[in-house]
Design a protein around this motif. Structure first.
Motif, PDB file in Angstrom:
ATOM      1  N   PRO A  58      53.472  33.077  29.929  1.00 10.06           N
ATOM      2  CA  PRO A  58      54.102  34.281  29.395  1.00 10.06           C
ATOM      3  C   PRO A  58      54.766  35.102  30.518  1.00 10.06           C
ATOM      4  CG  PRO A  58      51.764  34.188  28.825  1.00 10.06           C
ATOM      5  CD  PRO A  58      52.035  33.022  29.691  1.00 10.06           C
ATOM      6  N   GLU A  59      55.866  35.730  30.194  1.00 14.00           N
ATOM      7  CA  GLU A  59      56.655  36.476  31.174  1.00 14.00           C
ATOM      8  C   GLU A  59      55.809  37.525  31.908  1.00 14.00           C
ATOM      9  OE1 GLU A  59      59.701  36.610  33.428  1.00 14.00           O
ATOM     10  OE2 GLU A  59      59.588  35.133  31.822  1.00 14.00           O
ATOM     11  N   ASP A  60      54.933  38.237  31.193  1.00 16.08           N
ATOM     12  CA  ASP A  60      54.160  39.303  31.857  1.00 16.08           C
ATOM     13  C   ASP A  60      53.072  38.730  32.784  1.00 16.08           C
ATOM     14  OD1 ASP A  60      53.121  38.394  29.528  1.00 16.08           O
ATOM     15  OD2 ASP A  60      52.157  40.290  28.948  1.00 16.08           O
ATOM     16  N   THR A  61      52.611  37.515  32.507  1.00 13.16           N
ATOM     17  CA  THR A  61      51.671  36.866  33.441  1.00 13.16           C
ATOM     18  C   THR A  61      52.421  36.450  34.698  1.00 13.16           C
ATOM     19  OG1 THR A  61      50.421  35.982  31.575  1.00 13.16           O
ATOM     20  CG2 THR A  61      50.033  34.953  33.715  1.00 13.16           C
ATOM     21  N   LEU A  62      53.575  35.823  34.476  1.00 11.52           N
ATOM     22  CA  LEU A  62      54.383  35.319  35.594  1.00 11.52           C
ATOM     23  C   LEU A  62      54.729  36.447  36.566  1.00 11.52           C
ATOM     24  CD1 LEU A  62      55.441  32.519  36.225  1.00 11.52           C
ATOM     25  CD2 LEU A  62      57.595  33.135  35.136  1.00 11.52           C
ATOM     26  N   LYS A  63      54.990  37.617  35.996  1.00 13.47           N
ATOM     27  CA  LYS A  63      55.388  38.765  36.830  1.00 13.47           C
ATOM     28  C   LYS A  63      54.277  39.180  37.799  1.00 13.47           C
ATOM     29  CE  LYS A  63      56.859  42.404  34.576  1.00 13.47           C
ATOM     30  NZ  LYS A  63      57.524  42.894  33.362  1.00 13.47           N
ATOM     31  N   LEU A  64      53.031  38.951  37.356  1.00 14.15           N
ATOM     32  CA  LEU A  64      51.891  39.388  38.185  1.00 14.15           C
ATOM     33  C   LEU A  64      51.526  38.359  39.256  1.00 14.15           C
ATOM     34  CD1 LEU A  64      49.587  40.971  35.465  1.00 14.15           C
ATOM     35  CD2 LEU A  64      51.037  42.134  37.143  1.00 14.15           C
ATOM     36  N   ILE A  65      52.133  37.176  39.165  1.00 13.27           N
ATOM     37  CA  ILE A  65      51.824  36.145  40.169  1.00 13.27           C
ATOM     38  C   ILE A  65      52.740  36.346  41.363  1.00 13.27           C
ATOM     39  CG2 ILE A  65      51.645  33.663  40.600  1.00 13.27           C
ATOM     40  CD1 ILE A  65      51.204  33.319  37.593  1.00 13.27           C
ATOM     41  N   THR A  66      52.277  37.160  42.302  1.00 16.07           N
ATOM     42  CA  THR A  66      53.071  37.450  43.506  1.00 16.07           C
ATOM     43  C   THR A  66      52.187  37.224  44.714  1.00 16.07           C
ATOM     44  OG1 THR A  66      52.374  39.749  43.438  1.00 16.07           O
ATOM     45  CG2 THR A  66      54.462  39.210  42.332  1.00 16.07           C
ATOM     46  N   THR A  67      52.801  37.146  45.875  1.00 14.18           N
ATOM     47  CA  THR A  67      52.048  36.925  47.112  1.00 14.18           C
ATOM     48  C   THR A  67      50.906  37.926  47.243  1.00 14.18           C
ATOM     49  OG1 THR A  67      53.977  36.013  48.197  1.00 14.18           O
ATOM     50  CG2 THR A  67      52.225  36.841  49.632  1.00 14.18           C
ATOM     51  N   GLY A  68      49.689  37.404  47.466  1.00 18.06           N
ATOM     52  CA  GLY A  68      48.535  38.278  47.647  1.00 18.06           C
ATOM     53  C   GLY A  68      47.687  38.445  46.404  1.00 18.06           C
ATOM     54  N   ALA A  69      48.247  38.156  45.235  1.00 22.85           N
ATOM     55  CA  ALA A  69      47.474  38.278  44.001  1.00 22.85           C
ATOM     56  C   ALA A  69      46.384  37.218  43.974  1.00 22.85           C
ATOM     57  CB  ALA A  69      48.388  38.116  42.795  1.00 22.85           C
ATOM     58  N   CYS A  70      45.272  37.533  43.272  1.00 22.93           N
ATOM     59  CA  CYS A  70      44.177  36.574  43.195  1.00 22.93           C
ATOM     60  C   CYS A  70      44.098  35.976  41.787  1.00 22.93           C
ATOM     61  CB  CYS A  70      42.856  37.262  43.554  1.00 22.93           C
ATOM     62  SG  CYS A  70      41.535  36.059  43.778  1.00 22.93           S
ATOM     63  N   LEU A  71      44.015  34.657  41.729  1.00 21.09           N
ATOM     64  CA  LEU A  71      44.062  33.944  40.448  1.00 21.09           C
ATOM     65  C   LEU A  71      42.952  32.913  40.323  1.00 21.09           C
ATOM     66  CD1 LEU A  71      47.727  32.559  40.550  1.00 21.09           C
ATOM     67  CD2 LEU A  71      47.025  34.872  39.914  1.00 21.09           C
ATOM     68  N   ALA A  72      42.674  32.562  39.074  1.00 24.55           N
ATOM     69  CA  ALA A  72      41.923  31.340  38.775  1.00 24.55           C
ATOM     70  C   ALA A  72      42.858  30.456  37.966  1.00 24.55           C
ATOM     71  CB  ALA A  72      40.676  31.665  37.991  1.00 24.55           C
ATOM     72  N   VAL A  73      42.995  29.220  38.389  1.00 20.29           N
ATOM     73  CA  VAL A  73      43.892  28.283  37.716  1.00 20.29           C
ATOM     74  C   VAL A  73      43.070  27.100  37.229  1.00 20.29           C
ATOM     75  CG1 VAL A  73      45.789  26.649  38.055  1.00 20.29           C
ATOM     76  CG2 VAL A  73      45.898  28.916  39.113  1.00 20.29           C
ATOM     77  N   THR A  74      43.201  26.794  35.951  1.00 29.64           N
ATOM     78  CA  THR A  74      42.520  25.614  35.415  1.00 29.64           C
ATOM     79  C   THR A  74      43.567  24.568  35.041  1.00 29.64           C
ATOM     80  OG1 THR A  74      40.728  26.962  34.595  1.00 29.64           O
ATOM     81  CG2 THR A  74      40.941  24.775  33.623  1.00 29.64           C
ATOM     82  N   GLY A  75      43.267  23.316  35.333  1.00 32.47           N
ATOM     83  CA  GLY A  75      44.220  22.263  35.001  1.00 32.47           C
ATOM     84  C   GLY A  75      43.773  20.927  35.550  1.00 32.47           C
ATOM     85  N   LEU A  76      44.645  19.957  35.396  1.00 33.95           N
ATOM     86  CA  LEU A  76      44.332  18.593  35.805  1.00 33.95           C
ATOM     87  C   LEU A  76      44.832  18.353  37.222  1.00 33.95           C
ATOM     88  CD1 LEU A  76      42.899  16.584  33.992  1.00 33.95           C
ATOM     89  CD2 LEU A  76      45.133  15.487  33.573  1.00 33.95           C
TER      90      LEU A  76
END
Ligand code: ATP
Ligand code: MN
Length: 484
Positions: A58-76
């Motif tokens: 989603p566009e609003d999630t993508l906007k928050l993915i910037t250098t320094g942000a902390c994430l959890a990513v699930t996938g293969l």
């Protein structure tokens, strides 16, 4: 969900595993078909790439993915199409733990100067350079404990608050609970320390050696590894006001044994770093090569970081007396041409420029200098028999000198003769009564013994190839520097 370090994912997990990785965004890149996120969690120098199809997030999630942000990513975990990495994560879902406003977050992906990074020491461990330095620092600390444990030494904790000054002339930080503005005064109008917390003047330790000697005279071989404090106003690239010192102290060791131990010890811990920190060292080696390219040709070093470390572990250190070193220095080109800032003659304390000439120009190897003039060394060093080689009295001191660093280790055989030790204390103005407990080791079951001090940060400086000691400790303490 539990935490799966990226180091572990990259090294051990097979393609096809479903993973959840957590970390801080280094970069985000968007192409026509996909968005690529480089994540790092500090467990390794390497980032892991996470990939989503364009339009998937989603566009609003993508906007928050910037250098320094902390994430959890699930996938293969899948084979990577791109160059530079074997695997990547095909994103199924993303959770944002904490965003980092790109207009305010200071660590944007570009080259930052080390000076700037010192001003944001709370964030600099998130850079490649500092995370590499800190992981190597950890490995070296572990190697130090391992070395001593493997060799039958006991770890002794010496006090941080002391009433003694090991060197007799250290610049110490006072420890007091008395009121700074209106301390109680005694009849002579001086500060009444008998009302202080310990009932006497106390300081932060400048060295654990004196107490270390007590340990050696009971347990045989001991070492300390703890913080030391020096209020010396030296704004150099090799001095900190708070640094970690490693001080082995050994009963029944003489000067020669002490030198053998010092050489074997530093070589072993450097070898450990080479074997266990290959990725981080390769990164720093490369970083240094880039930095060298910006220098003038004549100032460029002909050895890279890895070459230098290999060189040190595979060559014997040169051993010579202070007196012989002075001969070399007096007859050296820079001395004859007046290029040394400080004059050199028998009896002077060697300056860093002299030490570096011996190591970098003359011998081109680490050097152990021994048998220094008594007058420039501490009271506890064992006095040499008179010798016709030296023009004055000498002591069984040894300094280990390293390229680019100068003194990395200072040590000696200790004076074990009670009368000689007391006489020497009186000569330099230290009251023997103040160190009655120290002198007791020479009154009861005295024995030959020796030891040395290694500044841990100087070792880290050498192994990482960094240029400033403030960049190899997480939160440096130096004059006017104690923010973090
Ligand atoms: P230097 O001449 O470099 O100031 P020193 O003679 O004062 O050193 P020692 O008192 O012998 O050093 O201390 C033992 C070791 O501790 C030194 O060989 C060095 O590795 C380290 N060291 C000393 N002072 C500092 C400092 N201010 N910051 C970091 N390390 C230090
Ligand atoms: Mn010093």
């Amino acid at each position: 969900m539990s935490y799966l370090p990226i180091q572990h994912v990259l090294k051990t997990l097979p393609v096809g595993t479903e993973v959840t990785i957590k970390g801080w965004v280094r970069t985000k890149r968007e192409s026509k078909n996909a968005v690529f996120i480089a994540l790092n969690d500090g467990s390794t120098i390497h980032t892991i790439q996470a990939v989503a199809e364009t339009g998937q997030l989603p566009e609003d999630t993508l906007k928050l993915i910037t250098t320094g942000a902390c994430l959890a990513v699930t996938g293969l975990l899948v084979e990577s199409q791109g160059a530079g990495q074997a695997v990547e994560v095909k994103i199924a879902s993303i959770q944002i733990y904490g965003p980092a406003d790109p207009d305010k977050y200071p660590l944007q992906p570009k080259r930052h100067s080390l000076e700037f990074l010192r001003e944001i020491a709370h964030l600099r461990p998130r850079t490649n350079t500092f995370s590499a330095v800190l992981r190597i620092r950890h490995a070296l600390a572990f190697a130090v404990h391992k070395y001593f444990n493997d060799n039958g030494f006991y770890y002794l904790n010496t006090p941080i608050i002391t009433a003694s000054d090991a060197e007799g002339a250290g610049e110490m930080f006072r420890v007091t609970t008395l009121d700074a503005i209106k301390p109680p005064l005694n009849e002579e109008g001086k500060v009444d320390y008998s009302q202080d917390f310990f009932g006497r003047e106390t300081n932060l330790t400048v060295s654990g050696q004196l107490e270390g000697e007590l340990g050696a005279m009971a347990l045989g071989k001991i070492y300390t590894f703890g913080p030391t404090f020096r209020a010396e106003n030296s704004n150099t690239t090799r001095h900190l006001a708070e640094f970690w010192m490693i001080e082995p102290e050994m009963a029944f060791f003489e000067l020669e044994d002490n030198m053998n131990l010092a050489e074997d010890f530093v070589k072993t811990v450097i070898r450990y770093a080479l074997q266990n920190c290959a990725d981080d060292l390769a990164f720093l080696d490369n970083r240094l090569k880039e930095e060298e390219k910006t220098k003038k040709k004549e100032e460029q070093s002909d050895m890279g970081l890895l070459d230098k470390l290999q060189f040190v572990i595979s060559n014997e250190f040169v051993r010579l007396t202070y007196t012989d070193a002075i001969d070399i220095l007096v007859n050296s080109k820079p001395a004859k041409k007046g290029q040394f800032q400080y004059e050199v003659s028998w009896g002077v304390d060697l300056q860093s420029e002299h030490e570096r000439y011996l190591v970098e120009k003359h011998f081109k190897k680490p050097v152990i200098l021994t048998n220094y003039p008594r007058e420039i060394k501490a009271f506890y060093m064992k006095q040499d028999e008179e010798s016709n080689a030296a023009p004055g009295p000498t002591v069984r001191a040894m300094d280990v000198l390293f390229p680019g660093i100068g003194e990395i280790i200072g040590g000696s055989q200790r004076e074990d003769n009670y009368d000689k030790l007391v006489a020497r204390m009186q000569e330099v103005g230290i009251e023997p009564e103040a160190l009655w407990w120290y002198l007791d080791t020479r009154r009861f079951g005295s024995a030959p013994h020796a030891g040395f001090g290694l500044g841990f940060e100087r070792l880290v400086l050498f192994v990482t190839g960094m240029g400033n000691i403030r960049d190899v400790i997480p939160f440096p303490r130096a004059p006017k520097t104690a923010e973090f």
